[in-house]
Design a protein around this motif. Structure first.
Motif, PDB file in Angstrom:
ATOM      1  N   PRO A   3       0.822  -1.224   0.000  1.00  0.00           N
ATOM      2  CA  PRO A   3       0.000   0.000   0.000  1.00  0.00           C
ATOM      3  C   PRO A   3       0.852   1.267   0.000  1.00  0.00           C
ATOM      4  O   PRO A   3       0.527   2.238  -0.684  1.00  0.00           O
ATOM      5  CB  PRO A   3      -0.825  -0.134   1.279  1.00  0.00           C
ATOM      6  N   GLU A   4       1.960   1.250   0.749  1.00  0.00           N
ATOM      7  CA  GLU A   4       2.838   2.418   0.805  1.00  0.00           C
ATOM      8  C   GLU A   4       3.503   2.663  -0.556  1.00  0.00           C
ATOM      9  O   GLU A   4       3.589   3.810  -1.032  1.00  0.00           O
ATOM     10  CB  GLU A   4       3.912   2.222   1.880  1.00  0.00           C
ATOM     11  N   ALA A   5       3.974   1.575  -1.192  1.00  0.00           N
ATOM     12  CA  ALA A   5       4.618   1.709  -2.502  1.00  0.00           C
ATOM     13  C   ALA A   5       3.611   2.149  -3.559  1.00  0.00           C
ATOM     14  O   ALA A   5       3.949   2.923  -4.467  1.00  0.00           O
ATOM     15  CB  ALA A   5       5.263   0.384  -2.906  1.00  0.00           C
ATOM     16  N   PHE A   6       2.392   1.671  -3.435  1.00  0.00           N
ATOM     17  CA  PHE A   6       1.338   2.077  -4.369  1.00  0.00           C
ATOM     18  C   PHE A   6       1.159   3.595  -4.348  1.00  0.00           C
ATOM     19  O   PHE A   6       1.140   4.255  -5.401  1.00  0.00           O
ATOM     20  CB  PHE A   6       0.035   1.376  -3.989  1.00  0.00           C
ATOM     21  N   VAL A   7       1.069   4.154  -3.168  1.00  0.00           N
ATOM     22  CA  VAL A   7       0.899   5.599  -3.035  1.00  0.00           C
ATOM     23  C   VAL A   7       2.131   6.334  -3.577  1.00  0.00           C
ATOM     24  O   VAL A   7       2.006   7.363  -4.266  1.00  0.00           O
ATOM     25  CB  VAL A   7       0.623   5.977  -1.571  1.00  0.00           C
ATOM     26  N   GLU A   8       3.311   5.819  -3.279  1.00  0.00           N
ATOM     27  CA  GLU A   8       4.543   6.459  -3.781  1.00  0.00           C
ATOM     28  C   GLU A   8       4.565   6.482  -5.311  1.00  0.00           C
ATOM     29  O   GLU A   8       4.977   7.473  -5.923  1.00  0.00           O
ATOM     30  CB  GLU A   8       5.766   5.701  -3.260  1.00  0.00           C
ATOM     31  N   HIS A   9       4.103   5.404  -5.932  1.00  0.00           N
ATOM     32  CA  HIS A   9       4.102   5.332  -7.390  1.00  0.00           C
ATOM     33  C   HIS A   9       3.039   6.257  -7.986  1.00  0.00           C
ATOM     34  O   HIS A   9       3.257   6.835  -9.061  1.00  0.00           O
ATOM     35  CB  HIS A   9       3.881   3.891  -7.847  1.00  0.00           C
ATOM     36  N   ILE A  10       1.900   6.399  -7.321  1.00  0.00           N
ATOM     37  CA  ILE A  10       0.899   7.373  -7.772  1.00  0.00           C
ATOM     38  C   ILE A  10       1.498   8.773  -7.733  1.00  0.00           C
ATOM     39  O   ILE A  10       1.342   9.571  -8.668  1.00  0.00           O
ATOM     40  CB  ILE A  10      -0.363   7.308  -6.893  1.00  0.00           C
ATOM     41  N   HIS A  11       2.209   9.064  -6.653  1.00  0.00           N
ATOM     42  CA  HIS A  11       2.815  10.396  -6.512  1.00  0.00           C
ATOM     43  C   HIS A  11       3.853  10.647  -7.606  1.00  0.00           C
ATOM     44  O   HIS A  11       3.974  11.771  -8.115  1.00  0.00           O
ATOM     45  CB  HIS A  11       3.457  10.546  -5.133  1.00  0.00           C
ATOM     46  N   LEU A  12       4.596   9.608  -7.987  1.00  0.00           N
ATOM     47  CA  LEU A  12       5.573   9.770  -9.064  1.00  0.00           C
ATOM     48  C   LEU A  12       4.895  10.167 -10.378  1.00  0.00           C
ATOM     49  O   LEU A  12       5.400  11.007 -11.123  1.00  0.00           O
ATOM     50  CB  LEU A  12       6.356   8.470  -9.268  1.00  0.00           C
ATOM     51  N   TYR A  13       3.757   9.552 -10.657  1.00  0.00           N
ATOM     52  CA  TYR A  13       3.013   9.932 -11.858  1.00  0.00           C
ATOM     53  C   TYR A  13       2.610  11.404 -11.791  1.00  0.00           C
ATOM     54  O   TYR A  13       2.772  12.163 -12.754  1.00  0.00           O
ATOM     55  CB  TYR A  13       1.764   9.064 -12.023  1.00  0.00           C
ATOM     56  N   HIS A  14       2.075  11.807 -10.645  1.00  0.00           N
ATOM     57  CA  HIS A  14       1.618  13.191 -10.513  1.00  0.00           C
ATOM     58  C   HIS A  14       2.783  14.175 -10.619  1.00  0.00           C
ATOM     59  O   HIS A  14       2.674  15.230 -11.253  1.00  0.00           O
ATOM     60  CB  HIS A  14       0.899  13.380  -9.180  1.00  0.00           C
ATOM     61  N   LYS A  15       3.903  13.811 -10.028  1.00  0.00           N
ATOM     62  CA  LYS A  15       5.073  14.687 -10.028  1.00  0.00           C
ATOM     63  C   LYS A  15       5.679  14.837 -11.426  1.00  0.00           C
ATOM     64  O   LYS A  15       6.053  15.947 -11.844  1.00  0.00           O
ATOM     65  CB  LYS A  15       6.125  14.110  -9.063  1.00  0.00           C
ATOM     66  N   ASN A  16       5.785  13.735 -12.152  1.00  0.00           N
ATOM     67  CA  ASN A  16       6.486  13.748 -13.436  1.00  0.00           C
ATOM     68  C   ASN A  16       5.580  13.993 -14.636  1.00  0.00           C
ATOM     69  O   ASN A  16       6.021  14.535 -15.639  1.00  0.00           O
ATOM     70  CB  ASN A  16       7.221  12.418 -13.632  1.00  0.00           C
ATOM     71  N   PHE A  17       4.330  13.572 -14.531  1.00  0.00           N
ATOM     72  CA  PHE A  17       3.408  13.674 -15.664  1.00  0.00           C
ATOM     73  C   PHE A  17       2.119  14.359 -15.214  1.00  0.00           C
ATOM     74  O   PHE A  17       1.114  13.701 -14.922  1.00  0.00           O
ATOM     75  CB  PHE A  17       3.086  12.286 -16.227  1.00  0.00           C
ATOM     76  N   PRO A  18       2.112  15.683 -15.135  1.00  0.00           N
ATOM     77  CA  PRO A  18       0.920  16.392 -14.657  1.00  0.00           C
ATOM     78  C   PRO A  18      -0.303  16.190 -15.541  1.00  0.00           C
ATOM     79  O   PRO A  18      -1.427  16.469 -15.102  1.00  0.00           O
ATOM     80  CB  PRO A  18       1.368  17.856 -14.641  1.00  0.00           C
ATOM     81  N   ASN A  19      -0.106  15.705 -16.784  1.00  0.00           N
ATOM     82  CA  ASN A  19      -1.262  15.433 -17.642  1.00  0.00           C
ATOM     83  C   ASN A  19      -2.026  14.182 -17.239  1.00  0.00           C
ATOM     84  O   ASN A  19      -3.148  13.960 -17.703  1.00  0.00           O
ATOM     85  CB  ASN A  19      -0.816  15.284 -19.102  1.00  0.00           C
ATOM     86  N   VAL A  20      -1.432  13.349 -16.395  1.00  0.00           N
ATOM     87  CA  VAL A  20      -2.118  12.125 -15.964  1.00  0.00           C
ATOM     88  C   VAL A  20      -3.290  12.491 -15.061  1.00  0.00           C
ATOM     89  O   VAL A  20      -3.128  13.166 -14.048  1.00  0.00           O
ATOM     90  CB  VAL A  20      -1.146  11.170 -15.237  1.00  0.00           C
TER      91      VAL A  20
END
Length: 615
Positions: free
Chosen positions: A213-230
């Motif tokens: 669950p912790e890694a899942f949230v971290e990976h969601i944050h990576l998408y938001h940080k790097n790809f704001p169009n997501v």
């Protein structure tokens, strides 16, 4: 000379088409928005199994996605120690041809076959035949297998950082939609043990966690940080509601990042009973507050609970769907035709029950005996599996001999079901607009200030974006019933959010023009004559820490030069959106004070990035 590098590849083109002449790789067009006429979405997808493998080994890896034959043999001829092919059963004729070439050209190379194609291959052929084509058939989760094969450590976590993005849009708006849907796999396999499910059999009726669950949230944050169009993260899991810890961990993330709540949500998977049990224990409001924007829900059949499928035995699917929609949660409903209990007296009753659930998106398929499943073994014993070519082994396969129905009837019923859904409720985009408006109203009435102040912004802006389809949906409604629904949902928008801004009215008039032009052309040259084909891409996963690609662990190449026709079409799309953007900025400036800055800024950014929302 053989290198120690690993080559991972999808099957080579050309791909067979599905029974309705649909593309194998266009998930929203072949399933989720199928039958929606010009409002059907065209989409692209990626081979995530290979990306997860390449990202989680220390050995350098090259990944071919949708190569043509000449691309594949060019890469094989370089010499690789290991070549892994990930496929579905539908591709196996192509895959065996690929294996034959590898055996002939590079006999020292070890061939690996995995995923559902490998599962079907293992079930269909004897051991001698298997050895002729492959050295290793990978059963279950592949990362650990590949690490062990390469002599690497197996105890480190599995990463899925910033895998390639999916996207979708109506054909008449954008034929080349950008990637705005991230993708993660939280877990594989399921203890539910449905006999027709390839996933539950491939993972031995157990769940294998790929992300904590912790890694899942971290990976969601990576998408938001790097790809704001997501705008959405599609999270694969058999049933997230069996694992509430994921849901509450994402709730913590959204509460700590309210601005993210305004622009991003995620798609979960769930079954009717486990969604109902979660809501009973934690309350329906908890579902709205954990960041979920959509849920893939397996309805399967109204009668499934009476025939041993315990995920459908306690709750009424219509009530669950209604509660989800009332909070703004979109649904991808799945229904299956061709059960042994289906006959002429109940199959339409079953289909209409599913239609009554009012799913935002839909997946209607035939019950298909995939080799390697419990259902396949059972039907083989009963002599009820037809010998069909591999290209016909898919969600709409006619391989099963039905008890009470002719083979053509089950396919016709799924096609009729898509048509019925459209003619009853309108397109998925209209249904999504309706659900988004429910979500906006729900947020305004919520006692949670984060929902009122921040989540409401997501519903408001996305509803405004979809409202721009309203004039075209009114003009091209399939019947008067749907046309009236379009107008009632338009009234609902105006009552909840207000009058469309001048910018919205301008964009909607442009969209209506595009729709009329597209419809006129479609009358003489239907768009579904041309199933979508994916371009060839080559990804390189560098393991020596010299990559300068930021958080993205791979580099991407497009080795094939675009044809003039493709170049011309893509250039036209760029020109079209650039002109629209300039005109939109003029309208926004000229009508300052008459618009809504939150909505208009969102629409300007959407046009600039060509960022239409899919799910």
């Amino acid at each position: 000379m053989i290198s120690d590098h690993v080559l991972l590849t999808t099957p080579t083109y050309p791909y067979p088409t599905l029974p309705a002449n649909d593309s194998l790789t266009d998930a929203t067009g072949q399933r989720f928005t199928k039958g929606d006429d010009l409002f059907t979405l065209i989409s692209h997808t990626h081979c995530y199994a290979n990306h997860i493998l390449a990202q989680n080994i220390d050995t350098p890896a090259t990944l071919l996605e949708y190569p043509r034959w000449e691309d594949f043999i060019k890469e094989v001829d370089k010499g690789y120690a290991y070549i892994g092919i990930s496929s579905y059963p539908v591709h196996l004729d192509i895959v065996m041809k690929m294996c034959e070439y590898i055996r002939k050209k590079s006999p020292e190379t070890k061939i690996l076959m995995g995923s559902y194609g490998g599962q079907a291959f293992a079930a269909k052929y004897d051991s001698e035949t298997q050895k002729k084509y492959v050295d290793h058939l990978v059963h279950g989760e592949g990362v650990r297998f590949l690490r062990e094969l390469l002599g690497e450590s197996t105890d480190r976590p599995i990463d899925q950082k910033l895998m390639p993005k999916c996207g979708g849009a109506p054909h008449f708006i954008n034929k080349f939609p950008i990637g705005n849907v991230g993708f993660l796999v939280t877990g594989l396999g399921c203890p539910g043990a449905c006999d027709f499910c390839s996933s539950t059999a491939l993972f031995d009726f157990k769940r294998k966690e790929l992300l904590s669950p912790e890694a899942f949230v971290e990976h969601i944050h990576l998408y938001h940080k790097n790809f704001p169009n997501v705008r959405l993260v599609f999270a694969i899991e058999e049933d997230h509601f069996r694992h509430p810890e994921y849901l509450f961990k994402t709730k913590e993330y959204w509460e700590s990042n309210p601005k993210v709540m305004e622009s991003l949500d995620w798609l979960a998977f769930g079954s009717i009973d486990h969604i109902g049990k979660f809501a009973k224990e934690y309350g329906w409001d908890a579902l709205a507050e954990i960041g979920i924007g959509a849920i893939f829900v397996g309805v399967e059949s109204k009668f499934a609970g009476d025939h041993g499928y315990d995920k459908r035995s306690e709750y009424d699917a219509r009530e669950v769907f209604n509660r989800l929609h009332s909070m703004g949660i979109r649904t991808l409903g799945a229904w299956i035709c061709g059960w042994d209990f289906h006959n002429h007296s109940n199959m339409l009753e079953d289909l209409n029950y599913f239609v009554a659930c009012y799913p935002t998106f839909q997946q209607l398929t035939r019950l298909s005996p995939f080799p390697g499943t419990v259902l396949y073994d059972k039907l083989m014993e009963e002599g009820r599996v037809k010998d069909v070519p591999w290209e016909d082994v898919h969600f709409w396969s006619g391989a099963q001999v039905n008890v009470s129905l002719e083979t053509h009837e089950t396919l016709n019923l799924t096609e009729y079901g898509y048509d019925l859904m459209y003619k009853t409720w309108g397109s998925s985009m209209l249904r999504k607009l309706d659900v988004l408006l429910n979500g906006y109203q729900y947020c305004l009435n919520s006692s949670n200030p984060l929902m009122r102040k921040h989540k409401s912004v997501l519903f408001k802006t996305h509803a405004a974006l979809l409202w721009n389809l309203v004039p075209a949906m009114d003009r091209f409604a399939p019947n008067g019933v749907v046309r009236r629904r379009v107008r009632k949902i338009d009234e609902k928008y105006r009552q909840l959010i207000g009058e469309p801004t001048p910018l919205m009215k301008f964009i909607s008039s442009v969209v209506d023009f595009f729709a009329k032009r597209f419809k006129a052309k479609d009358a003489f040259d239907p768009f579904n004559r041309y199933p979508k084909e994916e371009p060839f891409k080559r990804y390189t996963y560098i393991k020596d820490k010299t990559s300068t690609n930021g958080d993205v662990p791979y580099t991407t190449e497009w080795p094939t030069k675009k044809s003039f026709d493709t170049w011309a079409k893509m250039t036209w799309e760029d020109i079209k959106f650039f002109a629209l953007l300039q005109a939109a900025r003029v309208i926004q400036l000229a009508k300052t004070g008459k618009g809504d800055p939150v909505i208009d800024d969102f629409l300007i950014e959407t046009i600039k990035e060509k960022n239409f929302t899919a799910f």
